[in-house]
Design a protein around this motif. Sequence first.
Motif, mmCIF file in Angstrom:
data_model
loop_
_atom_site.group_PDB
_atom_site.id
_atom_site.type_symbol
_atom_site.label_atom_id
_atom_site.label_comp_id
_atom_site.label_asym_id
_atom_site.label_seq_id
_atom_site.Cartn_x
_atom_site.Cartn_y
_atom_site.Cartn_z
ATOM 1 N N HIS A 114 60.117 -6.102 31.581
ATOM 2 C CA HIS A 114 61.328 -5.524 32.181
ATOM 3 C C HIS A 114 61.771 -4.251 31.449
ATOM 4 O O HIS A 114 62.227 -3.288 32.069
ATOM 5 C CB HIS A 114 62.432 -6.587 32.113
ATOM 6 C CG HIS A 114 63.752 -6.161 32.642
ATOM 7 N ND1 HIS A 114 64.065 -6.213 33.976
ATOM 8 C CD2 HIS A 114 64.843 -5.670 32.020
ATOM 9 C CE1 HIS A 114 65.305 -5.769 34.149
ATOM 10 N NE2 HIS A 114 65.809 -5.434 32.976
ATOM 11 N N SER A 139 70.693 -1.652 27.651
ATOM 12 C CA SER A 139 71.046 -2.493 28.789
ATOM 13 C C SER A 139 72.024 -3.569 28.339
ATOM 14 O O SER A 139 72.568 -3.509 27.233
ATOM 15 C CB SER A 139 69.786 -3.123 29.376
ATOM 16 O OG SER A 139 69.298 -4.107 28.505
ATOM 17 N N GLY A 140 72.232 -4.562 29.210
ATOM 18 C CA GLY A 140 73.155 -5.638 28.876
ATOM 19 C C GLY A 140 72.609 -6.559 27.806
ATOM 20 O O GLY A 140 73.364 -7.189 27.067
ATOM 21 N N GLY A 141 71.296 -6.635 27.702
ATOM 22 C CA GLY A 141 70.697 -7.558 26.743
ATOM 23 C C GLY A 141 69.963 -6.878 25.598
ATOM 24 O O GLY A 141 69.628 -7.518 24.614
ATOM 25 N N GLU A 168 76.475 -5.121 26.353
ATOM 26 C CA GLU A 168 77.275 -6.288 25.990
ATOM 27 C C GLU A 168 78.617 -5.830 25.394
ATOM 28 O O GLU A 168 79.669 -6.415 25.675
ATOM 29 C CB GLU A 168 76.463 -7.058 24.946
ATOM 30 C CG GLU A 168 76.840 -8.478 24.700
ATOM 31 C CD GLU A 168 75.903 -9.079 23.638
ATOM 32 O OE1 GLU A 168 74.856 -8.477 23.294
ATOM 33 O OE2 GLU A 168 76.248 -10.175 23.152
ATOM 34 N N ASP A 171 80.795 -4.767 28.142
ATOM 35 C CA ASP A 171 81.301 -5.928 28.883
ATOM 36 C C ASP A 171 82.426 -6.634 28.115
ATOM 37 O O ASP A 171 83.427 -7.044 28.698
ATOM 38 C CB ASP A 171 80.148 -6.901 29.186
ATOM 39 C CG ASP A 171 79.092 -6.280 30.103
ATOM 40 O OD1 ASP A 171 79.426 -5.297 30.803
ATOM 41 O OD2 ASP A 171 77.943 -6.755 30.105
ATOM 42 N N PRO A 182 80.751 -6.483 35.689
ATOM 43 C CA PRO A 182 80.344 -5.965 34.388
ATOM 44 C C PRO A 182 81.210 -4.785 33.959
ATOM 45 O O PRO A 182 81.663 -4.003 34.782
ATOM 46 C CB PRO A 182 78.891 -5.555 34.614
ATOM 47 C CG PRO A 182 78.783 -5.276 36.077
ATOM 48 C CD PRO A 182 79.793 -6.162 36.757
ATOM 49 N N GLY A 184 80.763 -1.972 32.112
ATOM 50 C CA GLY A 184 80.366 -0.573 31.970
ATOM 51 C C GLY A 184 81.010 0.344 33.003
ATOM 52 O O GLY A 184 81.682 1.320 32.631
ATOM 53 N N ASP A 188 83.727 3.342 32.160
ATOM 54 C CA ASP A 188 83.299 4.706 32.479
ATOM 55 C C ASP A 188 84.393 5.392 33.314
ATOM 56 O O ASP A 188 84.791 6.535 33.043
ATOM 57 C CB ASP A 188 81.979 4.610 33.274
ATOM 58 C CG ASP A 188 81.183 5.906 33.286
ATOM 59 O OD1 ASP A 188 81.769 6.959 33.018
ATOM 60 O OD2 ASP A 188 79.979 5.854 33.593
ATOM 61 N N VAL A 280 73.126 0.931 30.792
ATOM 62 C CA VAL A 280 74.094 1.805 30.117
ATOM 63 C C VAL A 280 73.729 3.287 30.291
ATOM 64 O O VAL A 280 74.589 4.168 30.151
ATOM 65 C CB VAL A 280 74.220 1.413 28.617
ATOM 66 C CG1 VAL A 280 75.222 2.292 27.893
ATOM 67 C CG2 VAL A 280 74.641 -0.056 28.492
ATOM 68 N N ALA A 282 73.424 4.619 32.915
ATOM 69 C CA ALA A 282 74.228 5.078 34.058
ATOM 70 C C ALA A 282 75.541 5.704 33.576
ATOM 71 O O ALA A 282 76.240 6.358 34.350
ATOM 72 C CB ALA A 282 74.520 3.910 35.000
ATOM 73 N N ASN A 283 75.886 5.511 32.303
ATOM 74 C CA ASN A 283 77.185 5.986 31.790
ATOM 75 C C ASN A 283 77.283 7.513 31.803
ATOM 76 O O ASN A 283 76.441 8.211 31.226
ATOM 77 C CB ASN A 283 77.388 5.449 30.364
ATOM 78 C CG ASN A 283 78.762 5.786 29.829
ATOM 79 O OD1 ASN A 283 78.939 6.794 29.174
ATOM 80 N ND2 ASN A 283 79.734 4.953 30.137
ATOM 81 N N CYS A 309 68.998 3.264 37.065
ATOM 82 C CA CYS A 309 69.191 2.826 35.673
ATOM 83 C C CYS A 309 69.443 1.327 35.591
ATOM 84 O O CYS A 309 68.915 0.640 34.722
ATOM 85 C CB CYS A 309 70.381 3.549 35.047
ATOM 86 S SG CYS A 309 70.101 5.306 34.775
ATOM 87 N N THR A 310 70.288 0.813 36.490
ATOM 88 C CA THR A 310 70.563 -0.629 36.478
ATOM 89 C C THR A 310 69.375 -1.356 37.122
ATOM 90 O O THR A 310 68.521 -0.729 37.739
ATOM 91 C CB THR A 310 71.875 -0.924 37.223
ATOM 92 O OG1 THR A 310 71.890 -0.195 38.445
ATOM 93 C CG2 THR A 310 73.085 -0.493 36.412
ATOM 94 N N ASP A 311 69.315 -2.669 36.949
ATOM 95 C CA ASP A 311 68.132 -3.432 37.358
ATOM 96 C C ASP A 311 67.807 -3.250 38.841
ATOM 97 O O ASP A 311 68.700 -3.281 39.690
ATOM 98 C CB ASP A 311 68.368 -4.930 37.081
ATOM 99 C CG ASP A 311 68.385 -5.223 35.589
ATOM 100 O OD1 ASP A 311 68.042 -4.319 34.803
ATOM 101 O OD2 ASP A 311 68.742 -6.357 35.222
HETATM 102 O O1 KG4 Z 1 69.818 -2.904 32.795
HETATM 103 P P1 KG4 Z 1 70.928 -3.723 33.351
HETATM 104 O O2 KG4 Z 1 71.289 -3.551 34.800
HETATM 105 O O3 KG4 Z 1 70.653 -5.261 33.132
HETATM 106 C C1 KG4 Z 1 70.046 -5.729 31.961
HETATM 107 O O4 KG4 Z 1 68.787 -5.669 31.891
HETATM 108 O O5 KG4 Z 1 70.815 -6.118 31.064
HETATM 109 O O6 KG4 Z 1 72.213 -3.435 32.430
HETATM 110 C C2 KG4 Z 1 73.439 -4.037 32.670
HETATM 111 C C3 KG4 Z 1 74.445 -3.489 31.675
HETATM 112 C C4 KG4 Z 1 75.805 -4.176 31.730
HETATM 113 O O7 KG4 Z 1 76.185 -4.539 30.426
HETATM 114 C C5 KG4 Z 1 76.721 -3.093 32.299
HETATM 115 O O8 KG4 Z 1 78.057 -3.193 31.831
HETATM 116 C C6 KG4 Z 1 76.050 -1.838 31.817
HETATM 117 O O9 KG4 Z 1 74.674 -2.088 31.929
HETATM 118 N N1 KG4 Z 1 76.421 -0.665 32.617
HETATM 119 C C7 KG4 Z 1 77.116 0.398 32.116
HETATM 120 C C8 KG4 Z 1 77.345 1.270 33.205
HETATM 121 N N2 KG4 Z 1 76.794 0.718 34.330
HETATM 122 C C9 KG4 Z 1 76.234 -0.460 33.939
HETATM 123 N N3 KG4 Z 1 77.552 0.645 30.866
HETATM 124 C C10 KG4 Z 1 78.241 1.787 30.664
HETATM 125 N N4 KG4 Z 1 78.521 2.670 31.654
HETATM 126 C C11 KG4 Z 1 78.114 2.468 32.926
HETATM 127 N N5 KG4 Z 1 78.401 3.351 33.892
#
Ligand code: KG4
Length: 348
Positions: A114, A139-141, A168, A171, A182, A184, A188, A280, A282-283, A309-311
């Motif tokens: 992943h 990412s979140g993890g 994390e 979050d 979530p 992020g 933002d 993240v 995506a920030n 950027c997100t999954d």
């Molecule tokens: O990559 P992802 O979609 O899932 C994982 O593999 O973890 O990442 C999810 C994480 C969450 O913690 C979410 O709050 C964060 O990405 N996230 C952001 C933004 N969009 C999503 N963090 C900061 N700014 C954002 N715009």
Amino acid sequence: MADEPLILGIETSCDETGVGIVRGHTLLADALASSVDQHARFGGVVPEVASRAHLEAIVPTMRRALSDAGVTMADIDAIAVTAGPGLAGALLVGVAAAKGYALAAEKPVYGVNHLAAHVAVDTLEHGPLPEPAIALLVSGGHSSLLLVDDLATGVTPLGATIDDAAGEAFDKVARLLGLPFPGGPPIDREARAGDPAAIAFPRGLTAPKDLAAHRYDFSFSGLKTAVARWVEARQRAGEPVPVADVAASFQEAVCDVLTAKAIAACRDRGVQTLVIGGGVAANSRLRAVAQRRAEKHGITVRVPRPKLCTDNGAMVAALGARLVAAGVAPSRLDLPADSAMPLTVVSV
Ligand code: KG4
Ligand code: ZN
């Protein structure tokens, strides 16, 4: 190009059921079904709820991707699926589906990492990745800095978080501020109206003594605690919490450390390309700060558009396409889902 292999990617490691279809570096479909609303009231992803949602969404999402791309299963050259890391039950749904489709349609299957997929997805927007590159994966993890010599065969971890992942931290701080999960995206958004210099929050592992042992490592747990203490002190004093300023100052601390360490890695290694991936990435502030700092050192920053950027499934397909192009052998049909798949393993 029409003669490049057509790859279907399946992603189910967390709360997004994604099916993407790519031809080479061209994105043809990116179908997504999210169970995020079902987790919101718990303030985090509930594994059992996520697994069930994947089970319900996988076949319709698959159909939608094929129809969006205007192809059938018979046209697909290979199936790639996230084999790890992620939630065990959630991964199992995608891996089992990939095996079922592969067996029924007689297609090769690639069980992929992943995190490597979060790096590969950028090729759908910016074309082939110049290698070596430094990848900042947030990412979140996970939060890691990697040296990417050849994404198809392996990456070298340079550093990682020693406690919370960057996502994390977003979050947890969002929760503290009463913002939805979530965290992020709402942080933002709030931060745009705030002053990033309002509160001097700590920058983890940046003091000279920490840099000696943790040059490329991150720590966000102290920052999270500092934000909690600051907010509690305001509440105890009966004063309103300036949410926008706290969000902006917290976000600034995260972006400052992430970009400083990523650019240091590029400069130390003489690498000209920094690719940023994971949710993240995506920030908006991270993207802007990385761009500004990289320019000063002649480094090119590559960050895909926020939706990539997100999954999603497209990132898995993008990595699959890279593996097929590099002539990497497919996985065995008994490939396991590995919730703790190491970052160094690109495909199983
Ligand atoms: O990559 P992802 O979609 O899932 C994982 O593999 O973890 O990442 C999810 C994480 C969450 O913690 C979410 O709050 C964060 O990405 N996230 C952001 C933004 N969009 C999503 N963090 C900061 N700014 C954002 N715009
Ligand atoms: Zn992810």
